[in-house]
Write a protein that holds these residues in place. Structure first.
Motif, mmCIF file in Angstrom:
data_model
loop_
_atom_site.group_PDB
_atom_site.id
_atom_site.type_symbol
_atom_site.label_atom_id
_atom_site.label_comp_id
_atom_site.label_asym_id
_atom_site.label_seq_id
_atom_site.Cartn_x
_atom_site.Cartn_y
_atom_site.Cartn_z
ATOM 1 N N LEU A 37 0.843 -1.194 0.000
ATOM 2 C CA LEU A 37 0.000 0.000 0.000
ATOM 3 C C LEU A 37 0.881 1.248 0.000
ATOM 4 N N HIS A 38 1.918 1.244 0.790
ATOM 5 C CA HIS A 38 2.850 2.367 0.846
ATOM 6 C C HIS A 38 3.482 2.596 -0.535
ATOM 7 N N TRP A 39 3.869 1.531 -1.206
ATOM 8 C CA TRP A 39 4.469 1.624 -2.538
ATOM 9 C C TRP A 39 3.480 2.233 -3.527
ATOM 10 N N ILE A 40 2.229 1.799 -3.465
ATOM 11 C CA ILE A 40 1.207 2.309 -4.381
ATOM 12 C C ILE A 40 0.957 3.791 -4.133
ATOM 13 N N LEU A 41 0.907 4.189 -2.874
ATOM 14 C CA LEU A 41 0.700 5.601 -2.565
ATOM 15 C C LEU A 41 1.860 6.460 -3.055
ATOM 16 N N GLN A 42 3.069 5.945 -2.957
ATOM 17 C CA GLN A 42 4.226 6.673 -3.490
ATOM 18 C C GLN A 42 4.111 6.843 -5.001
ATOM 19 N N LYS A 43 3.758 5.779 -5.688
ATOM 20 C CA LYS A 43 3.603 5.853 -7.147
ATOM 21 C C LYS A 43 2.493 6.821 -7.534
ATOM 22 N N GLN A 44 1.410 6.802 -6.770
ATOM 23 C CA GLN A 44 0.297 7.704 -7.031
ATOM 24 C C GLN A 44 0.756 9.164 -6.941
ATOM 25 N N GLU A 45 1.523 9.483 -5.923
ATOM 26 C CA GLU A 45 2.014 10.854 -5.765
ATOM 27 C C GLU A 45 2.990 11.227 -6.874
ATOM 28 N N ILE A 46 3.802 10.294 -7.302
ATOM 29 C CA ILE A 46 4.729 10.556 -8.419
ATOM 30 C C ILE A 46 3.948 10.920 -9.674
ATOM 31 N N ARG A 64 0.866 12.073 -9.839
ATOM 32 C CA ARG A 64 0.191 13.356 -9.635
ATOM 33 C C ARG A 64 1.146 14.512 -9.897
ATOM 34 N N GLN A 65 2.368 14.399 -9.396
ATOM 35 C CA GLN A 65 3.356 15.450 -9.621
ATOM 36 C C GLN A 65 3.709 15.568 -11.108
ATOM 37 N N MET A 66 3.802 14.445 -11.797
ATOM 38 C CA MET A 66 4.056 14.474 -13.240
ATOM 39 C C MET A 66 2.925 15.194 -13.969
ATOM 40 N N TYR A 67 1.691 14.925 -13.558
ATOM 41 C CA TYR A 67 0.527 15.562 -14.158
ATOM 42 C C TYR A 67 0.588 17.079 -13.961
ATOM 43 N N VAL A 68 0.873 17.507 -12.741
ATOM 44 C CA VAL A 68 0.922 18.942 -12.458
ATOM 45 C C VAL A 68 2.041 19.607 -13.248
ATOM 46 N N LYS A 69 3.217 18.998 -13.293
ATOM 47 C CA LYS A 69 4.332 19.576 -14.058
ATOM 48 C C LYS A 69 3.979 19.686 -15.535
ATOM 49 N N THR A 70 3.321 18.671 -16.066
ATOM 50 C CA THR A 70 2.905 18.694 -17.466
ATOM 51 C C THR A 70 1.892 19.804 -17.708
ATOM 52 N N MET A 71 0.919 19.939 -16.821
ATOM 53 C CA MET A 71 -0.087 20.995 -16.969
ATOM 54 C C MET A 71 0.555 22.380 -16.890
ATOM 55 N N MET A 72 1.541 22.535 -16.024
ATOM 56 C CA MET A 72 2.225 23.824 -15.910
ATOM 57 C C MET A 72 2.994 24.147 -17.195
#
Length: 99
Positions: free
Chosen positions: A12-21, A23-31
């Protein structure tokens, strides 16, 4: 077949880390796309895209910044000021700090 979806809490911890990665990629792309659209003066497209991104990641100041820049560029000054004031109130109530 019954059982747990995750074999261990570390998964679960691994999945949450990947999820945040992602999300950050999405935000950087949108910016980056926002910056590109802003320089090309494609303000309506930029604002529509940013509005959708803000729904996904509502406390990212950069996404709000480009949305307000679009309002300013399209001369919607009152709407930009209203948006800023409302957003500042939300940040204050939810995070304890303004923009």
């Amino acid at each position: 077949m019954k059982g747990r979806f995750y074999a261990s809490p570390s998964q679960l911890h691994w999945i949450l880390q990947k999820q945040e990665i992602f999300r950050q990629m999405y935000v950087k792309t949108m910016m980056r796309i926002s910056c590109y659209l802003y320089t090309k003066k494609r303000y309506d497209e930029m604002m529509l895209m940013n509005y959708q991104a803000v729904l996904f990641k509502s406390f990212n100041e950069g996404l709000h910044y480009y949305y307000m820049k679009g309002l300013e560029a399209t001369r919607n000054y009152r709407e930009a000021l209203k948006y800023y004031d409302e957003l500042n109130d939300i940040f204050l109530s939810e995070l304890g700090t303004g923009l």
